[in-house]
Design a protein around this motif. Structure first.
Motif, PDB file in Angstrom:
ATOM      1  N   UNK A 105      49.202  62.097  17.227  1.00 26.12           N
ATOM      2  CA  UNK A 105      49.690  63.020  18.254  1.00 26.12           C
ATOM      3  C   UNK A 105      50.388  62.232  19.355  1.00 26.12           C
ATOM      4  N   UNK A 106      51.678  62.521  19.552  1.00 31.42           N
ATOM      5  CA  UNK A 106      52.487  61.788  20.520  1.00 31.42           C
ATOM      6  C   UNK A 106      52.228  62.321  21.931  1.00 31.42           C
ATOM      7  N   UNK A 107      51.808  61.456  22.855  1.00 33.48           N
ATOM      8  CA  UNK A 107      51.579  61.886  24.244  1.00 33.48           C
ATOM      9  C   UNK A 107      52.896  61.969  25.013  1.00 33.48           C
ATOM     10  N   UNK A 108      52.833  62.540  26.193  1.00 39.62           N
ATOM     11  CA  UNK A 108      54.011  62.574  27.062  1.00 39.62           C
ATOM     12  C   UNK A 108      54.175  61.267  27.837  1.00 39.62           C
ATOM     13  N   UNK A 113      58.878  58.356  14.655  1.00 42.37           N
ATOM     14  CA  UNK A 113      59.453  59.678  14.926  1.00 42.37           C
ATOM     15  C   UNK A 113      58.866  60.244  16.222  1.00 42.37           C
ATOM     16  N   UNK A 114      59.705  60.617  17.160  1.00 40.62           N
ATOM     17  CA  UNK A 114      59.258  61.130  18.447  1.00 40.62           C
ATOM     18  C   UNK A 114      58.868  60.051  19.429  1.00 40.62           C
ATOM     19  N   UNK A 115      58.898  58.788  19.022  1.00 45.42           N
ATOM     20  CA  UNK A 115      58.479  57.683  19.865  1.00 45.42           C
ATOM     21  C   UNK A 115      59.428  57.366  21.004  1.00 45.42           C
ATOM     22  N   UNK A 116      60.585  58.011  21.001  1.00 43.88           N
ATOM     23  CA  UNK A 116      61.522  57.807  22.102  1.00 43.88           C
ATOM     24  C   UNK A 116      61.221  58.723  23.281  1.00 43.88           C
ATOM     25  N   UNK A 117      60.303  59.685  23.096  1.00 47.94           N
ATOM     26  CA  UNK A 117      60.034  60.667  24.146  1.00 47.94           C
ATOM     27  C   UNK A 117      59.019  60.245  25.211  1.00 47.94           C
ATOM     28  N   UNK A 118      57.903  59.598  24.857  1.00 51.08           N
ATOM     29  CA  UNK A 118      56.929  59.299  25.915  1.00 51.08           C
ATOM     30  C   UNK A 118      57.496  58.366  26.976  1.00 51.08           C
ATOM     31  N   UNK A 119      57.129  58.627  28.212  1.00 49.13           N
ATOM     32  CA  UNK A 119      57.409  57.682  29.289  1.00 49.13           C
ATOM     33  C   UNK A 119      56.353  56.592  29.187  1.00 49.13           C
ATOM     34  N   UNK A 120      56.793  55.350  29.181  1.00 45.40           N
ATOM     35  CA  UNK A 120      55.881  54.220  29.029  1.00 45.40           C
ATOM     36  C   UNK A 120      55.900  53.385  30.309  1.00 45.40           C
TER      37      UNK A 120
END
Length: 108
Positions: free
Chosen positions: A44-47, A71-78
């Protein structure tokens, strides 16, 4: 509710970070190192990810590089957290794909 994954090998730092993130309205989840964090984001990808630099198994910068390939790993703010504050470390964090860099220690 937005989710934040807190990744740090220190239980105390995870506890402090959890309190801060929950006060900001996030549901906080924890991982004890970068490898466990990769397992978590695959489920589950966090924000947001609040991430330690120095950890066993997978460093903070290595985690960010792996995250950004998922996949989707470009979305969370790190946000990468470290005790170093020199320009080289900050640039390395940003080059790895982190959005922000903050100094430890921090408090709530």
């Amino acid at each position: 509710m937005k989710r934040c994954l807190i990744v740090d090998d220190s239980r105390i730092i995870r506890r402090v970070a959890r309190r801060i993130m929950e006060d900001l309205g996030f549901k906080a989840e924890e991982a004890i190192d970068g490898a466990k964090a990769i397992d978590s984001v695959k489920v589950s990808m966090p924000e947001m990810v609040l991430l330690d630099w120095e950890m066993p198994n997978l460093s903070g910068p290595d985690f960010v590089r792996a995250l950004r390939k998922l996949p989707g790993g470009d979305h969370p703010k790190v946000v990468l957290c470290a005790i170093e504050n020199d320009v080289q470390h900050i640039q390395q964090a940003l080059d790895a794909g982190a959005d922000e860099y903050i100094m430890k220690p921090f408090d709530g």
